[in-house]
Design an enzyme around this catalytic site. Structure first.
Site, PDB file in Angstrom:
ATOM      1  CB  SER A 146      -0.888   0.003   1.244  1.00 16.96           C
ATOM      2  OG  SER A 146      -1.581  -1.227   1.369  1.00 16.96           O
ATOM      3  N   GLY A 167       2.385   3.797   8.252  1.00 16.35           N
ATOM      4  CA  GLY A 167       1.959   5.185   8.195  1.00 16.35           C
ATOM      5  C   GLY A 167       0.562   5.323   7.611  1.00 16.35           C
ATOM      6  CD  GLU A 198       1.411  -1.959   4.281  1.00 18.38           C
ATOM      7  OE1 GLU A 198       1.124  -1.028   3.521  1.00 18.38           O
ATOM      8  OE2 GLU A 198       2.065  -1.812   5.325  1.00 18.38           O
TER       9      GLU A 198
END
Length: 232
Positions: A35, A102, A109
């Protein structure tokens, strides 16, 4: 877009294109897609190569709703075993440990990256650091069960960290992940032993996953300000 932002975006594209060109070959069948803004360029390059070189990619595994949308929009096949995964990072140290999360997608992920045979970081030069917690000062992102965030934050303080519940920018209340959890950002300053900190954080009940990715990357591609790509 201001000139400085243009340069950063160009650096992200440089790193992504180089990584996809070097690490995806005719034998690659399944690719993990992370991402963030850098991965947009990786997906675009992968789609170009599938179209131009007729690569036999059978599936792409997304780590977030954003990644799934990118894959579908690029006309790439969705989803199984992952040959190689590409993802960005908020900071990468000299041993290729990194901080991610973040964007609040670090649980998904990490699932993709853990199940990939090879994982390569693609980032711009601002993310390259010798020690985690020096360039990235927002803290280690932790995905936390909502009912547990108060005691989790207390335990983080006992470990020497400064926790902050991440709040949403465009709505009232905290950020909620794709999995329905909160994000707590825990600042520990410079992190000399990220693997040890990762284990300590995971032992706290209510912490679902951390944004410390230790010993998982096989290499990193950094787009530099001068138009080159630094590979480590």
């Amino acid at each position: 877009m201001p000139p400085a932002a243009d340069a950063v975006e160009a650096a992200k594209r440089l790193a992504s294109v180089r990584a996809v060109d070097e690490r995806v070959d005719a034998a690659t069948r399944v690719v993990g897609i992370g991402s963030g803004s850098t991965v947009v360029h990786a997906v675009a390059r992968l789609a170009e190569r599938v179209r131009d070189e007729r690569l036999a990619i059978t599936a792409c595994i997304p780590s977030s709703f954003q990644a799934q949308a990118l894959i579908l929009d690029a006309g790439l096949p969705l989803f199984p075993a992952i040959d190689v995964a590409f993802d960005g990072a908020d900071e990468v140290d000299s041993a290729l440990n990194c901080i991610k999360g973040g964007g609040g997608c670090h649980l998904q992920e990490k699932l993709v990256i853990y199940n990939a045979k090879r994982f390569y970081i693609v980032a711009d030069h601002r993310k390259d650091s010798s020690v985690l917690g020096t360039a990235w000062r927002q803290g280690v992102p932790l995905e936390v069960v909502p009912m547990a965030y108060v005691p989790v934050m207390a335990k983080i303080r006992e470990l020497g960290g400064t926790p902050v519940l991440r709040m949403a920018a465009k709505k009232a209340g905290p950020v909620v992940t794709d999995n329905g959890n909160f994000v707590v950002d825990a600042d520990f300053g410079p992190i000399d032993r990220p693997a040890d900190l990762n284990e300590a954080l995971l032992r706290i009940p209510g912490v679902v996953e951390t944004g410390l990715f230790c010993g998982m990357a096989h290499g990193a591609y950094f787009g530099m300000a001068d138009g080159t790509v630094k590979v480590r």
